[in-house]
Write a protein that holds these residues in place. Structure first.
Motif, PDB file in Angstrom:
ATOM      1  N   GLU A 497       0.816  -1.217   0.000  1.00  0.00           N
ATOM      2  CA  GLU A 497       0.000   0.000   0.000  1.00  0.00           C
ATOM      3  C   GLU A 497       0.851   1.269   0.000  1.00  0.00           C
ATOM      4  O   GLU A 497       0.331   2.386  -0.208  1.00  0.00           O
ATOM      5  CB  GLU A 497      -0.957  -0.006   1.203  1.00  0.00           C
ATOM      6  N   TRP A 498       2.164   1.149   0.225  1.00  0.00           N
ATOM      7  CA  TRP A 498       3.043   2.319   0.234  1.00  0.00           C
ATOM      8  C   TRP A 498       3.775   2.502  -1.091  1.00  0.00           C
ATOM      9  O   TRP A 498       4.542   3.465  -1.247  1.00  0.00           O
ATOM     10  CB  TRP A 498       4.083   2.177   1.352  1.00  0.00           C
ATOM     11  N   ARG A 500       3.061   3.573  -4.007  1.00  0.00           N
ATOM     12  CA  ARG A 500       2.857   4.865  -4.687  1.00  0.00           C
ATOM     13  C   ARG A 500       3.298   6.077  -3.845  1.00  0.00           C
ATOM     14  O   ARG A 500       3.135   7.206  -4.260  1.00  0.00           O
ATOM     15  CB  ARG A 500       1.381   5.014  -5.065  1.00  0.00           C
ATOM     16  N   GLY A 501       3.838   5.780  -2.696  1.00  0.00           N
ATOM     17  CA  GLY A 501       4.272   6.858  -1.816  1.00  0.00           C
ATOM     18  C   GLY A 501       3.494   6.874  -0.518  1.00  0.00           C
ATOM     19  O   GLY A 501       2.410   6.284  -0.421  1.00  0.00           O
ATOM     20  N   VAL A 502       4.031   7.545   0.479  1.00  0.00           N
ATOM     21  CA  VAL A 502       3.443   7.592   1.812  1.00  0.00           C
ATOM     22  C   VAL A 502       3.078   9.022   2.172  1.00  0.00           C
ATOM     23  O   VAL A 502       3.898   9.933   2.030  1.00  0.00           O
ATOM     24  CB  VAL A 502       4.419   6.997   2.847  1.00  0.00           C
ATOM     25  N   ASP A 503       1.844   9.205   2.594  1.00  0.00           N
ATOM     26  CA  ASP A 503       1.451  10.524   3.070  1.00  0.00           C
ATOM     27  C   ASP A 503       2.147  10.819   4.391  1.00  0.00           C
ATOM     28  O   ASP A 503       2.113  10.000   5.321  1.00  0.00           O
ATOM     29  CB  ASP A 503      -0.068  10.608   3.265  1.00  0.00           C
ATOM     30  N   ARG A 504       2.724  11.971   4.459  1.00  0.00           N
ATOM     31  CA  ARG A 504       3.423  12.342   5.696  1.00  0.00           C
ATOM     32  C   ARG A 504       2.732  13.524   6.337  1.00  0.00           C
ATOM     33  O   ARG A 504       2.137  14.356   5.684  1.00  0.00           O
ATOM     34  CB  ARG A 504       4.886  12.691   5.399  1.00  0.00           C
TER      35      ARG A 504
END
Length: 504
Positions: A497-498, A500-504
């Motif tokens: 699930e990460w 595509r990138g991780v919301d920070r």
């Protein structure tokens, strides 16, 4: 037409299902086994499907060079040459195949006439000397016993002749003469070893009820050896000719199965033969190697339905044939010639190839079966299914099967392998390419790329002991699926699930 059907499936149920789809496979005449393309096709079939037995014509025809005569002291004497026979049978055995031996046709020097069948001219007349015929049969079997061992040869079924109820395969379709041939031959087989199993009459669906009943009456009255009954079954009506091809209308699967049920009833009507094994030593949709239906997705869906039911009455059922190196009507002009094989020349899997591949994976422990699907469960709790949508008429036809499955709580993966007219249709590709009679290497590569099932996976969660699985089949679709529990085994830190990138 769009049809949706709902079924509740309990993995604890048990339903009758006898899966003998891969017991035996048919082949063209024995001599063809000496050819490279034949060997390569059979090798692929065995590696990817794996049949147990193989049956074909022409064992004793002159191109196998077994039977010879010479003159000594004014008397004609016989001698035997097993060179080609050994090459063929050694190759079969190297691929894990046992022969389902068909004893025929007649060597020219032993034949009573000159009537032949097929492009390759197999002689179909009775022997002019039955004692010499019996000696030939005995000599061949004794050779096999010496070469492969008695314990091995007694595991090979022996069948006497091929379709004697047709005048093209047995001179005059002479019933009394065939009964004589069967009696002499079966006794010659038993003379070699009483444990060798022998059967007949290898009839097809022409006057078959009278022939079968008369054959059993003859064997019973004359105490003729009989260990199993054989017959053939095809599913098409009379052909319409056009150029090199013959086109036929399919009978319903129910009509096909009913014919087998009738034979089963006739056998069981004899006290001494009730329950005796019935082997279908040839079956297919069409009985002609010039019918393009063999190359279609319709053929695959129809055959899948037959494979799901034929085990109810038959000990085995041998698809005719594994490959298209085959010459009954001559050499094929194109790779898609309407010939019988699971593989087209060039080792192209036809859709029906996958029907057998899928049924091989099923096993026998069925929990669900009807006219659209079979589902099995193995010892590890994995569910496997095959389903099909027979749509003989042209046009859209969708069948959706909704299965409600009683499953333990947890995560599952559904694996699907789809064969239909859009996703796995080498014939369509070949037609779209302009139907090249002799495809170049790049053309052949493209055709083979479109001859593979479409594979898909998806996961689903079971919370309340009920999982829902939807299988959607387009016209003449054939699908294999597996349902198995999923246990996460990801590497430390791997989070899909990460990606595509991780919301920070």
């Amino acid at each position: 037409m769009d049809t949706r059907l709902n079924y509740k499936v309990d993995p604890m149920d048990r339903v009758e299902f006898h899966n003998n789809a891969c017991f035996c496979i048919g082949t063209g005449r024995m001599n063809l086994a000496l050819r490279h393309e034949y060997h390569e096709q059979l090798k692929k079939v065995q590696e990817e499907i794996g049949f147990s037995h193989i049956r074909g014509h022409g064992l004793l025809c002159d191109d196998m060079a077994v039977y010879h005569t010479y003159e000594e002291d004014g008397e004609e004497k016989a001698e035997y040459n097993f060179t080609y026979l050994d090459m063929v049978f050694d190759d079969y055995r190297s691929m894990g195949l046992k022969p389902f031996v068909e004893l025929g046709f007649m060597p020219e020097k032993l034949a009573s006439g000159d009537q032949t069948v097929f492009y390759w001219k197999g002689n179909v007349t009775p022997p002019k000397d039955y004692d010499k015929w019996a000696d030939l049969v005995t000599a061949v079997i004794e050779h096999w016993i010496n070469r492969y061992g008695r314990d091995e040869v007694v595991t090979w079924p022996f069948e006497v002749w091929n379709e004697p109820n047709l005048g093209g395969f047995w001179k005059g379709a002479d019933m009394p003469e065939y009964f004589k041939l069967y009696e002499v031959t079966s006794k010659a087989v038993k003379k070699c070893d009483s444990g060798i199993r022998v059967g007949g009459p290898a009839i097809c669906g022409v006057d078959d009820e009278r022939w079968l009943r008369s054959f059993l009456e003859y064997c019973s009255a004359n105490r003729v050896p009989l260990d199993f009954v054989t017959r053939h079954a095809y599913a098409t009506e009379a052909p319409q000719n056009e150029g090199h091809y013959q086109y036929q209308k399919l009978r319903t699967p129910e009509a096909f199965i009913a014919e087998l049920n009738t034979s089963r009833s006739i056998i069981d009507s004899f006290t001494e033969y009730a329950g005796m094994e019935m082997h279908i030593t040839e079956f297919n949709t069409s009985y002609t190697p010039l019918n393009p239906i063999h190359d279609t997705n319709l053929n695959a869906a129809y055959v899948a339905r037959l494979l799901s039911e034929m085990g109810d009455t038959c000990a085995s059922y041998s698809y005719w044939t594994f490959g298209d190196v085959f010459e009954e009507a001559g050499v094929s002009f194109t790779p898609f010639s309407g010939c019988f094989g699971l593989l087209a020349n060039g080792k192209i899997p036809k859709p029906t190839y996958w029907a057998f591949s899928f049924f091989q994976k099923l096993g026998e422990n069925a929990i669900f079966r009807n006219e659209h699907a079979v589902i099995t469960k193995d010892g590890k709790g994995i569910l496997r299914g095959v389903c099909w949508n027979i749509a003989e008429e042209e046009g859209p036809s969708y069948l959706t099967l909704d299965f409600s499955l009683e499953l333990e709580k947890g995560k599952y993966v559904l694996i699907q392998k789809m064969v239909d007219e859009d996703t796995c249709n080498p014939l369509k590709t070949w037609v779209n390419m302009g139907m090249p009679a002799n495809p170049a290497a790049e053309e052949l590569k493209l055709i083979k790329e479109t001859a593979l099932p479409q594979v898909s996976t998806k996961t689903f969660e079971v919370m309340d002991k009920e999982g829902k699985v939807e299988i959607k089949l387009s016209a003449n679709g054939l699908c294999y699926f597996e349902i198995k529990p999923v246990q996460a085994k990801a590497d430390r830190g791997y989070k899909p699930e990460w990606i595509r990138g991780v919301d920070r």
